[in-house]
Scaffold this motif. Sequence first.
Motif, short mmCIF file in Angstrom:
data_model
loop_
_atom_site.label_atom_id
_atom_site.label_comp_id
_atom_site.label_asym_id
_atom_site.label_seq_id
_atom_site.Cartn_x
_atom_site.Cartn_y
_atom_site.Cartn_z
N SER A 249 -46.60 14.01 62.18
CA SER A 249 -45.81 12.94 62.77
C SER A 249 -44.85 13.47 63.83
O SER A 249 -44.57 12.81 64.83
N LEU A 251 -45.45 15.99 65.88
CA LEU A 251 -46.25 16.18 67.08
C LEU A 251 -46.55 14.85 67.74
O LEU A 251 -46.52 14.71 68.96
N ALA A 253 -44.80 12.18 67.62
CA ALA A 253 -43.62 11.48 68.14
C ALA A 253 -43.23 11.95 69.53
O ALA A 253 -42.52 11.27 70.24
N ILE A 254 -43.71 13.14 69.92
CA ILE A 254 -43.33 13.66 71.23
C ILE A 254 -44.09 12.89 72.31
O ILE A 254 -45.31 12.91 72.33
N PRO A 255 -43.38 12.18 73.19
CA PRO A 255 -44.10 11.44 74.21
C PRO A 255 -44.66 12.39 75.27
O PRO A 255 -43.98 13.32 75.70
N GLN A 262 -50.88 8.87 77.26
CA GLN A 262 -49.94 8.27 76.33
C GLN A 262 -50.46 6.94 75.79
O GLN A 262 -50.34 6.63 74.63
N ARG A 267 -50.50 6.88 67.62
CA ARG A 267 -49.28 7.56 67.21
C ARG A 267 -48.87 7.17 65.80
O ARG A 267 -49.09 6.06 65.35
N ILE A 269 -45.68 6.57 63.78
CA ILE A 269 -44.23 6.43 63.89
C ILE A 269 -43.64 6.38 62.51
O ILE A 269 -43.95 5.50 61.70
N LEU A 270 -42.83 7.39 62.20
CA LEU A 270 -42.25 7.49 60.87
C LEU A 270 -41.25 6.37 60.66
O LEU A 270 -40.52 6.01 61.55
#
Lengths: 318, 343
Positions: A249, A251, A253-255, A262, A267, A269-270
């Motif tokens: 998560s 990794l 989360a990094i945009p 993108q 993704r 998302i926690l």
Amino acid sequence: MADRPILEVQNLQKHFNLGNNKILKAVDGLNFSINRGETFGLVGESGCGKSTAGRTIIRLYEATGGKVLFNGEDIHAMQGKDRQKLTRNMQMVFQDPYASLNPRMTVGKIIAEGIEINGLYSGKQKKERVNQLLRDVGLNEEHAGRFPHEFSGGQRQRIGIARALAIEPQFIIADEPISALDVSVQAQVVNLFKKLQKEHGLTYLFIAHDLAMVKHISDRIGVMYLGKLVEVATSDKLNAKPLHPYTQSLLSAIPLPDPEAQKQRQRIILQGEIPSPVNPPSGCPFRTRCPHAMPECAATMPPFKEVEPGHFAACHLL
Amino acid sequence: MAKPVLEVKDLRVSFKMYAGEVQAVRGVSFNLNKGEVLAIVGESGCGKSVTAQTLMRLVPTPPSYIKEGSSILFDGKLEITELTEKKMEQVRGAEIGMIFQDPMTSLNPTMTIGAQISEGILKHQKVGKTEAMKRATELLTLVGMSNPEERVHQYPHELSGGMRQRVMIAIALACNPKLLIADEPTTALDVTIQAQIVDLLRDIQKKTDTSIIIITHDLGVVAEIAHRVLVMYAGKVVEQGPLNDIFYNPRHPYTWGLLRSVPRLDSDNSKELESIPGSPPDLYAPPVGCAFAARCPYAMEICKEKDPAHFDVSDNHSSACWLMHPDAPKVEPPVGIGGHAHG
């Protein structure tokens, strides 16, 4: 001796007593080692204990438990002369280039301080050495007579690096050395770290929260969550095949600075935020935010095991 | 075509200091259309925050002065630079909402969350306290807070950083503003929380069709949320255009440098990161000619003498660089710039 890691961290613990019977377990059982000439990156979100780990390793904090072996000797058992010998071999670069340089000392004095304390050079040789260091980090000799406030953030960080290099250490702990700098300047400083490593055969412990930057500079990476290591792997492997759900998560989360890529990314998302380390969850510390949490996770802390050669993770799924 | 929500023309802002005049913003022009997300990017000291704060007239005078000839036309009728402070108070919070960088210090520690959200509603709309509190609860639900009925009675210190930023967003949205300005809204947050907040902003933009100006130095965040991008350097706009044009067909050497100095997860570790040598100029005495010339590998004679005009790349993409002049030598952007990196 040749194969022995330069630094071995064994079950390191650092607990802070907050009073009222509350104990903050900032670092709770770290195990890793760093090989000579390698860069080990330590990443995690704020409050995960990565900075405390760095400071405990160099003994700015006394450890609550566990051992740190530097060239086979326990740092936390050292006394007097041995300790001074240790600081000659192990230096630190701090996060805030504004707060970590004495504003009343000239740059020349700041860099020379360690040389004087250790009695390495004096007189003309000392001056020559300071000039050499300034050139090494991309500044010039005229800067020796100036004060820290005359420099920009990136230049100050170079001064901090020159100070750490002054006594020819083998090992440098860099605690978020670039997070206070602008993007274009970050790249300059990271490149400088890499250049100096090649020239002086240095070993780094590089602590940061920016996984993309850490991945760029490190050979191996350790990911921390609430005072514990959840995964250790080579930086390529960690990026290509992260095993722990937290690393996955993180990794994700990094945009990416790439709009098309993108858009196509799936993704994770926690939900929620990092729990308080004063009152951590039972069992696995990540279970409160983990998308795969099972009843077992609340009961016991998963062991930190070698899943593939050189790739460690602590998760019940594995 | 509908009128833009915001038309900024030749905005110049200076700070008069003891040591001289700092020219923080030196002629910035741009338009913002309805429902558009505009990102302003640049490094610290490039004037992006001063630009944003001037749109809300939040920079105190003195020491700051909006120079003559500057124009900020909001909603096609309000000239922000000429409004009295009293009139401005009716705009702030009601027509334009703002989210600040640091959620720890921007909330009032002595007021409950509910009181802080309803403060703006009570000031700008003719509603009673109970109704305002009800709106506050709804807003907290909108920004994704659990148990909003209990949260309204809590104080900022009881919340984490990410929660506080959600409260800030709720305050900014309280009166359904036409324009939302977010000044580095995720810089103080951890990456997993940053992802949550960016997701929330995007979601709200879609639901409410608010126009957003987001100020950031993180190109990853830009790629995720923006429709159009404005790149600033030393108080000026050096390049502006649609998101994909800026990322895949950038024309200004500063934009090239900025894009190349960001490490990517999928990049090759063994390669050196590209950095931009030197540091930005001193805005007490901005250089003659192009402000980037001293750090630019492609600088020509004219760059040190005359400031470049904005050259159009396409209808809505422009770059302020002499390399765009028809008589200039053709320069290919460095490797790794332009084209789709992933085929």
